[in-house]
Design a protein around this motif. Structure first.
Motif, PDB file in Angstrom:
ATOM      1  N   ASP A 105     -62.118   9.415   4.145  1.00 44.49           N
ATOM      2  CA  ASP A 105     -61.928   9.224   5.581  1.00 44.49           C
ATOM      3  C   ASP A 105     -62.356   7.823   5.993  1.00 44.49           C
ATOM      4  OD1 ASP A 105     -61.692   9.412   8.329  1.00 44.49           O
ATOM      5  OD2 ASP A 105     -63.330  10.820   8.594  1.00 44.49           O
ATOM      6  N   LEU A 106     -63.492   7.367   5.473  1.00 42.74           N
ATOM      7  CA  LEU A 106     -63.986   6.029   5.818  1.00 42.74           C
ATOM      8  C   LEU A 106     -63.011   4.950   5.348  1.00 42.74           C
ATOM      9  CD1 LEU A 106     -67.630   4.786   5.513  1.00 42.74           C
ATOM     10  CD2 LEU A 106     -65.748   3.367   4.718  1.00 42.74           C
ATOM     11  N   GLY A 129     -59.564   1.283   7.735  1.00 40.63           N
ATOM     12  CA  GLY A 129     -59.206  -0.125   7.811  1.00 40.63           C
ATOM     13  C   GLY A 129     -59.863  -0.957   6.744  1.00 40.63           C
ATOM     14  N   PRO A 130     -59.330  -2.168   6.503  1.00 43.16           N
ATOM     15  CA  PRO A 130     -59.869  -3.037   5.443  1.00 43.16           C
ATOM     16  C   PRO A 130     -61.309  -3.465   5.689  1.00 43.16           C
ATOM     17  CG  PRO A 130     -58.255  -4.201   6.807  1.00 43.16           C
ATOM     18  CD  PRO A 130     -58.167  -2.756   7.171  1.00 43.16           C
ATOM     19  N   GLY A 131     -61.687  -3.689   6.959  1.00 40.71           N
ATOM     20  CA  GLY A 131     -63.061  -4.091   7.249  1.00 40.71           C
ATOM     21  C   GLY A 131     -64.059  -3.017   6.850  1.00 40.71           C
ATOM     22  N   LEU A 182     -68.131  -1.174   2.794  1.00 41.51           N
ATOM     23  CA  LEU A 182     -68.596  -0.109   1.905  1.00 41.51           C
ATOM     24  C   LEU A 182     -68.673  -0.604   0.461  1.00 41.51           C
ATOM     25  CD1 LEU A 182     -69.385   2.820   1.410  1.00 41.51           C
ATOM     26  CD2 LEU A 182     -66.953   3.369   1.197  1.00 41.51           C
ATOM     27  N   ASP A 183     -67.655  -1.305   0.004  1.00 42.92           N
ATOM     28  CA  ASP A 183     -67.639  -1.795  -1.379  1.00 42.92           C
ATOM     29  C   ASP A 183     -68.778  -2.781  -1.627  1.00 42.92           C
ATOM     30  OD1 ASP A 183     -65.462  -0.235  -2.024  1.00 42.92           O
ATOM     31  OD2 ASP A 183     -63.994  -1.815  -1.624  1.00 42.92           O
ATOM     32  N   ARG A 184     -69.041  -3.662  -0.658  1.00 46.24           N
ATOM     33  CA  ARG A 184     -70.148  -4.622  -0.824  1.00 46.24           C
ATOM     34  C   ARG A 184     -71.487  -3.881  -0.926  1.00 46.24           C
ATOM     35  NH1 ARG A 184     -67.716  -7.767   3.404  1.00 46.24           N
ATOM     36  NH2 ARG A 184     -69.413  -7.110   4.798  1.00 46.24           N
ATOM     37  N   ALA A 185     -71.657  -2.851  -0.095  1.00 44.43           N
ATOM     38  CA  ALA A 185     -72.920  -2.108  -0.105  1.00 44.43           C
ATOM     39  C   ALA A 185     -73.089  -1.332  -1.412  1.00 44.43           C
ATOM     40  CB  ALA A 185     -72.969  -1.159   1.083  1.00 44.43           C
TER      41      ALA A 185
END
Length: 338
Positions: free
Chosen positions: A319-320, A324-326, A331-334
């Motif tokens: 869902d997250l 959107g890309p932002g 999420l990927d960076r975290a």
């Protein structure tokens, strides 16, 4: 130090405690607060009232009816209901005490007093559209819900309550605005001035103490300045980005204090964990301490959820990512810091 599971006894006790609390309700509406039936004589006629104490300690009365057979039947039912509620509450307190003795996590007395007052005012009525407890106190509550003891249980006096800004006619507003409830507690809460003096405060604190209450609501669409009035809180709140994802789904959970308990709404734990990661990638370097706490709480939750509820975690992640890309990039960076 690692996250450890609670004993089977503690897990069983909390499951029963939650089932009973949700079934009978810990957060009472005004007319179901403990009280007594009083008789009044007016111009030679007798009338009955239900008398109780309000949040501010003042005596209130609700009219029941005149002295007749219909009112007598109502009084019989009221007496039975009052007796049953007293027995239910006594049973809940016994379960709470047994759960704490078995190793359950508890909330400190001062924030628990505030949350109980909010619950009694109807802010945390179970269901969509009502107030939701977020922040570190929610993280503490997840320990009991998931049956664990956190590796790094951060203590806090901060109380973060969120609610949707949309107006739903089916939502019952709290009987009093949240700032009035804080004032009636007589704990010394004062509003924290906003940067713009024309903007109403959404934060309250006690001078010289760490106890603080923040009222929040989702910020969606284009960023807007100022606050938004939230019917579920009966007060203005500060809009925050990503909060709509956190409040998408909630569940009622008993918050356990050292002496009392209150039924509150919490975000789903998987959404809480992922939301913490989003927030951690959105803070500036000036908030490095809060960023570290966000990640620590999120990673502890993810470790448990990957074992206990992997399917729910996968759905929340999907869902997250679809938002959107932002969202996906944060999420990927975290997750890369894990």
């Amino acid at each position: 130090m690692e996250t450890k599971p609670l004993s089977l006894t503690a897990r069983t006790l909390f499951a029963e405690l939650r089932e009973q609390a949700v079934t009978i309700g810990v957060a009472s509406d005004r007319d179901s607060r403990p009280g007594t039936v009083v008789r009044k004589s007016v111009k030679g006629s007798t009338y009955f009232y239900y008398q109780y104490r309000d949040l501010d300690g003042r005596t209130r009365q609700t009219y029941i009816g005149p002295d007749n057979e219909q009112t007598a039947a109502l009084l019989t039912g009221l007496e039975r209901t009052t007796r049953d509620e007293a027995e239910d509450r006594e049973h809940l307190q016994k379960l709470r005490a047994a759960f704490v003795a078995a190793g359950g996590s508890t909330i400190d007395n001062a924030p628990m007093r505030v949350i109980t007052a909010f619950a009694e005012a109807g802010i945390f009525r179970p269901g969509s559209g009502y107030g939701v407890l977020v922040g570190t106190l929610a993280f503490h509550a997840y320990a009991n819900l998931l049956g664990v003891t956190w590796a790094s249980p951060t203590r806090t006096q901060d109380i973060d309550v969120a609610g949707p800004s949309r107006i739903d006619l089916a939502i019952r507003r709290p009987e009093k605005p949240m700032p009035d409830i804080l004032q009636q507690l007589a704990m010394g809460f004062i509003p924290v001035p906003a940067l713009d003096p024309r903007t109403p405060s959404t934060s309250y604190r006690i001078r010289g103490r760490e106890l603080r209450v923040d009222l929040l609501t989702p910020e969606t669409g284009a960023a807007k300045e100022g606050t938004q009035f939230v019917p579920a809180l009966n007060a203005p709140a500060q809009p925050l980005r990503f909060l709509d994802y956190l409040l998408e789904e909630t569940l009622p959970v008993p918050l356990v204090g050292k002496k009392t308990l209150a039924l509150v709404n919490l975000p789903l734990p998987e959404r809480f964990a992922l939301h913490k990661l989003l927030v951690s990638e959105s803070r500036t370097s000036a908030f490095a301490t809060k960023t570290a706490k966000d990640r620590e709480q999120a990673f502890q939750l993810l470790d448990v959820l990957e074992e206990e509820a992997p399917d729910s975690l996968e759905l929340a992640t999907e869902d997250l990512r679809q938002r959107g890309p932002g969202w996906r990039q944060r999420l990927d960076r975290a997750l890369a810091r894990r």
